[in-house]
Motif scaffolding. Sequence first.
Motif, PDB file in Angstrom:
ATOM      1  N   SER A 110      58.016  19.428  53.467  1.00 38.39           N
ATOM      2  CA  SER A 110      58.950  20.588  52.786  1.00 38.39           C
ATOM      3  C   SER A 110      58.437  20.575  51.307  1.00 38.39           C
ATOM      4  O   SER A 110      57.861  19.521  50.856  1.00 38.39           O
ATOM      5  N   ALA A 111      58.753  21.852  50.827  1.00 38.43           N
ATOM      6  CA  ALA A 111      58.176  21.981  49.365  1.00 38.43           C
ATOM      7  C   ALA A 111      59.475  22.430  48.674  1.00 38.43           C
ATOM      8  O   ALA A 111      60.580  22.693  49.014  1.00 38.43           O
ATOM      9  N   VAL A 112      59.272  22.021  47.213  1.00 32.69           N
ATOM     10  CA  VAL A 112      60.314  22.428  46.434  1.00 32.69           C
ATOM     11  C   VAL A 112      59.691  22.575  44.924  1.00 32.69           C
ATOM     12  O   VAL A 112      58.660  21.836  44.872  1.00 32.69           O
ATOM     13  N   GLY A 113      60.273  23.285  44.066  1.00 32.56           N
ATOM     14  CA  GLY A 113      59.389  23.313  42.822  1.00 32.56           C
ATOM     15  C   GLY A 113      60.215  23.469  41.477  1.00 32.56           C
ATOM     16  O   GLY A 113      61.443  23.271  41.625  1.00 32.56           O
ATOM     17  N   ASP A 114      59.445  23.337  40.420  1.00 26.84           N
ATOM     18  CA  ASP A 114      59.924  23.233  39.051  1.00 26.84           C
ATOM     19  C   ASP A 114      60.963  22.161  38.833  1.00 26.84           C
ATOM     20  O   ASP A 114      62.094  22.071  38.019  1.00 26.84           O
ATOM     21  N   CYS A 115      60.368  20.981  39.235  1.00 24.73           N
ATOM     22  CA  CYS A 115      61.119  19.694  39.278  1.00 24.73           C
ATOM     23  C   CYS A 115      60.928  19.128  37.888  1.00 24.73           C
ATOM     24  O   CYS A 115      59.982  19.036  37.525  1.00 24.73           O
ATOM     25  N   VAL A 116      62.229  18.697  37.130  1.00 28.76           N
ATOM     26  CA  VAL A 116      62.038  17.911  36.053  1.00 28.76           C
ATOM     27  C   VAL A 116      62.008  16.544  36.259  1.00 28.76           C
ATOM     28  O   VAL A 116      62.162  15.416  35.551  1.00 28.76           O
ATOM     29  N   ASP A 117      62.240  15.878  37.789  1.00 27.31           N
ATOM     30  CA  ASP A 117      62.459  14.571  38.055  1.00 27.31           C
ATOM     31  C   ASP A 117      62.078  14.585  39.536  1.00 27.31           C
ATOM     32  O   ASP A 117      62.645  15.230  40.436  1.00 27.31           O
ATOM     33  N   VAL A 118      61.343  13.598  39.994  1.00 25.68           N
ATOM     34  CA  VAL A 118      60.938  13.283  41.282  1.00 25.68           C
ATOM     35  C   VAL A 118      61.232  11.792  41.668  1.00 25.68           C
ATOM     36  O   VAL A 118      60.717  11.104  40.808  1.00 25.68           O
ATOM     37  N   HIS A 119      62.068  11.219  42.620  1.00 31.89           N
ATOM     38  CA  HIS A 119      62.243  10.126  42.898  1.00 31.89           C
ATOM     39  C   HIS A 119      62.289   9.899  44.561  1.00 31.89           C
ATOM     40  O   HIS A 119      62.708  10.785  45.241  1.00 31.89           O
ATOM     41  N   VAL A 120      62.448   8.883  44.896  1.00 31.15           N
ATOM     42  CA  VAL A 120      62.567   8.524  46.446  1.00 31.15           C
ATOM     43  C   VAL A 120      64.128   7.459  46.138  1.00 31.15           C
ATOM     44  O   VAL A 120      63.975   6.533  45.371  1.00 31.15           O
ATOM     45  N   ASP A 121      64.791   8.106  47.025  1.00 31.36           N
ATOM     46  CA  ASP A 121      66.090   7.177  47.346  1.00 31.36           C
ATOM     47  C   ASP A 121      65.958   6.417  48.654  1.00 31.36           C
ATOM     48  O   ASP A 121      66.255   7.267  49.669  1.00 31.36           O
ATOM     49  N   GLY A 122      65.665   5.182  48.816  1.00 31.19           N
ATOM     50  CA  GLY A 122      65.333   4.742  50.231  1.00 31.19           C
ATOM     51  C   GLY A 122      64.303   5.514  50.732  1.00 31.19           C
ATOM     52  O   GLY A 122      63.094   5.563  50.432  1.00 31.19           O
ATOM     53  N   GLU A 123      64.670   6.253  52.001  1.00 30.67           N
ATOM     54  CA  GLU A 123      63.772   7.060  52.706  1.00 30.67           C
ATOM     55  C   GLU A 123      63.649   8.541  52.362  1.00 30.67           C
ATOM     56  O   GLU A 123      62.668   9.167  52.615  1.00 30.67           O
ATOM     57  N   THR A 124      64.652   8.905  51.336  1.00 31.24           N
ATOM     58  CA  THR A 124      64.764  10.311  51.043  1.00 31.24           C
ATOM     59  C   THR A 124      64.006  10.636  49.839  1.00 31.24           C
ATOM     60  O   THR A 124      64.172  10.067  48.749  1.00 31.24           O
TER      61      THR A 124
END
Lengths: 320, 662, 268
Positions: A110-124
């Motif tokens: 899956s793609a997404v763009g223009d992010c100002v934050d990326v992190h993992v929450d558990g598996e997500t």
Amino acid sequence: MNAVDICLFAQAGFDKAAQGLAGAGRRLANSLGTELHAIVLGPGAHALASDLSLVVDKVVTVDQGEYEPETCLSALTQLCRELSPRAVLLANDTYSQEITPRLAHRLGGSAVGDCVDVHVDGETFEVTRQVYGGKAQAVIQLKRQPAVVWIRARSFAPANPLAVAGEIKQAALDIPPDTRTRIIERKRETQGEARLEEARVIVSGGRGIGGPEPFDLELKPLADLLGAQMGASRAACDAGWVPPTWQVGQTGKKVTPDLYLAIAITGASQHMAGISEAKNIAAINTDPDAPIFKHCRFGIVEDYRKVVPLLREKLVALQK
Amino acid sequence: MNPAGPTRQIYWNISHIWVMYVLLLPTLAIAGYGIYRYLRNWRRGAPAARFDQPARRINLVLKHAVAQGRTARNGYAGVFHRFISYGFVILTIATTVVALDADFGTSIMHGNFYLYFQSFTVDLFGALVLLGVAMAGARRYLQRPKKLVHTNEATLILVAISLLCLQGFLVEGWRIAATNDPWGAWSPFGNLIAGASRPWLGVAAMESSHRWMWWFHLSLSFGVIAWLPYTKMMHVLTAPLNIYTANLETLGASLKHIDFEKTESFGVNSLNAFTWKDLLDLDACTECGRCTDVCPANAVGKELSPRDIILQLRDLMHDQSRDSQTKIIGSVPATSPNALWQCTTCAACMEACPVFIEQMPKIVDLRRYLVMEEAEFPDSMQQAIMSLEKRGHPFSGTNATRLDWAEGLGLKQISETKDAEVLLWVGCGGALVERNQKVTRATAQLLTQAGVKFAIMGREEKCSGDPARRIGNEFLFETLAKENVENLNRYEVKKVITACPHCFNTFKNEYPQYGGMFEVYHHSEYLARLVDEGKLKPLSQVNEKITFHDPCYLGRQNGVYDAPRQLMQISTAGKALEMGRSRAKSFCCGGGGGMSFVDEPATQRVNQERAREAIETGAGVLAVGCPFCMTMMEDGINARKGDRDVRVMDVAELLWEAAFEN
Amino acid sequence: MNILVCLKQILDPEIPARDFRIDPVKHEAERGAANLVTNIFCENALETALQFREHHGTGTITVLCYGAATAEDSLRKALAMKADNAALVLNDGNQNPDPLTVARVLAAAIRKLGAFDLIMVGREAGDWGAGQTGGLLAEELGLPCVSFVDRIESNGGKLRLNRQTDTGWELLETEVPVVVSVTNDEHNVPRIPKVRDVMMSYRQPLTQWGIGDLDVAADEVRAGNSYYEVAELSIPEKESRCEFVTGDTLDERVETLARRIVEVTRAL
């Protein structure tokens, strides 16, 4: 395997975007407990790889000529299938933006763009980004793997240098050339030494400027005095007063200057979306109710035609 | 021959009189053909209903064709025109009397009638015609006012008229002298000629001169009659006809309705798309130039000239080489798109026209074609139209909402209350333009103070549609009108107050077409009434001299002049001043017709011209009654800063300031 | 050359910030009094297509939309601008489907509509701004893709595309069929339709399909979240006090302005 991979196009070198991308990648990799690798494409890949190896664990260079959409995509796809990353991060340049969704599709992710934050929450895998032209903020959860994400790279803090530099490898790929599209001609305009996204001071004009001449006659001398780059709102670009590369905003450049001087710009949210990371915003506008003022540190309610020439005089005096 | 009692021999000294009757035939044929051409031209036009209410129409004709009320607004012109026109009426009656006596066996030209009317009155009026022509000639050739068109035809007409009268006096004078007419003194000017001729001409010489001059006069008269329908003299027939078929509604109701279901094409770009009344207008024009003289756009040096539009279209219509399908816009200089987009739709041209030509609606008709058929109109107006379509208001880029102005006032929206007796319609200017929000607040606060049970529409308010209609997008106007009428009817609104004359005009004169029947008040009217009823009591007064700028859409187009003045007078201590161009002759602020959205060239700004006039009165306050006027006049006064400081205030603001704020 | 342009109907992006409200449960903006408009980049794409046809003669222009019933207005407006055919795939499921869902639906509809040489989308939508439709659509259809295009010319049977980059532009030549995403430019400002054409557009036929009419996994499409999902939506608080420079004269005010600028830039 299952590292976090950052993907860069070499032509810009190890600029603020590359540094921010590495920083974002490192923090993500740490939270996943994996390594950070980098993929570098394009001419000058080796130079960039050297810089990157100081902050990433492994660099893979792809000796590709200049960017060609289909061929680059195929190369990257093949490489990612081999490397099998957990996530791929890219910066917000036009090549990265256009390649991201297609890469995700080919990898089944899956793609997404223009992010100002990326992190993992558990598996997500979760990202934060502005939506509705900058009026709202959304948290989006990606459902498929790998996550292929392009970020507002310059908003992220750079990575800490490693004690031991990462290794650099060259990928051996067998990509049949895709001749369905080919680049005939390229033009790269330069604005002096620095690029708009790297600029620390930006002088920007909007619809209220009224025409192309004041950009040259009034704003450019001001920018020169401040050592600033020139930008513009979408309205000014659509009117043909300035080149489209000057456009700052949701669908233009995202800039992170120390000072963004908005002249005759109303401050619609789509424009603000491009300068949300600016440290200071100042405005010259005849309308005291213009939304831009709500985001300003300081400003003046006056016709720019009266202010700018006088401002230049004052700046010359102060700079002495 | 010496008939008993005062009279004279008809056709004395003239033989072969049958020649006259024979000459009558080609004369009438040529004239008749000339008139037929007009009718044929007018019939190219679309239908129009202009024969209802005959009593009102006859009244208009009596006031303006017979008494020439509007013509006489220019004192000098009024005088000479009456001399010439009434003179000709008298002369025509006199000739008719002769014809009746000569061919129909009557005996009118005898006794006192002969003396007092046929001799004295006729002589007097003949001389007045000459005096009138002299006055007209002096103005045309010596003073040379800009508004007059100089043509050879105009000169020839003046010459012909003078000649006819001179010939008449010569014929009369020589008859009096040659016959030793005992009643000669009753024709004073003829008598003068008689006296002056006697020393020089013997009886035989006078007789032959008389005969020669009589036939010359006959030829010239018949020539003029035949020529008449081919010249602007035709206005003697077309002007009364045009006045009879005038639009009986107020000027604010001048635009035509379009039935979108049935109409094949929108707007006008060919002669047959005009109505027959429009085409009659073209032929009724007397080339007086008053419309262009009062046009605000023309006054500041712009291209637009209502007179030229009418005259050039007239010439186009008469041009046999162009058929009914010939494109109008741009085919003559006066109808260039550039000129058409300069009109503020103020209707000063219509108000000034002595023969009731409808210039402004034609401009809107042409705009309709450009907008709806070609989608070709100025960018700035396109922005306003797109904003109207998307957001229901013409102010693209604004970030204000419809209710911002009402913060803290505790007002009820019509959707929330059943109590309201009247709806305060805010309008787009009043809600979304910062300066005008203050006017809306003042109005609302005054109404609250007076205990009026009113409500507002809030977010459901959409633009009345006036800018769309004036720019020429009748389709969009109709969409907005229907939506607003539907909303208002759903809430069972009966009475509406508005501070915007454009909304006022639209609601009053244009919404009935769409089922919207409301009692509409301009806020000045309603507030004035509240003051009269004692529900609003001014406690103090603003201590400044003040002048009022009549909004075109309130004053000239709807006849409301006194209510705002009343408010103004009770609000201020200083003397109320009138500008030179006030009331029906008010000079437009330049904001109507979509022009407030346009960037005019710096040297051609209507509002600055009006600002100059306001400043010159010496007033410290310029009172307005319209959001467009407010914006335009503030800009205009600001541009002339340095002249003097003049505050621009709405009449409601003044009342509020005077009455309650301190 | 047969062209297909995808349109999206969105909430007017230019409503005043004060009128903008969201539904935190549904994770979408509230309609309120705002109008629905066609996404501007989709209109830029349509305008580019119309100009291309004006210069290069032949072919039809079809417009396609996956959306609610209201989207018909966007399609009608496109017809009024003189597109030839219009098709609406009615979305009776998740009204904010993820980009892959959208791409799959569009791809299925395109296959059903026929063969096209040029498939155009706007670079992104003014509401969610994902910017993925072009790329994902190309992948679904197995076609090449060029993004951020602002000018298209014909060259024999091929296309010459000018596209914007960060630092300038690139001129590409591509074979057809191809998917192109379009960005705004001074030349592709959408034309205003003539009122006559607006009226006529409502009498033209419009193909309408449901999700079930297409070759897609209907349940998954209606759920619209197998690719990604919005977990939270909020309006960030942002208040800053602007110092409006003061002074009795213009000179004084600009002096203050200049000082502030120097403070902020010299502090580097």
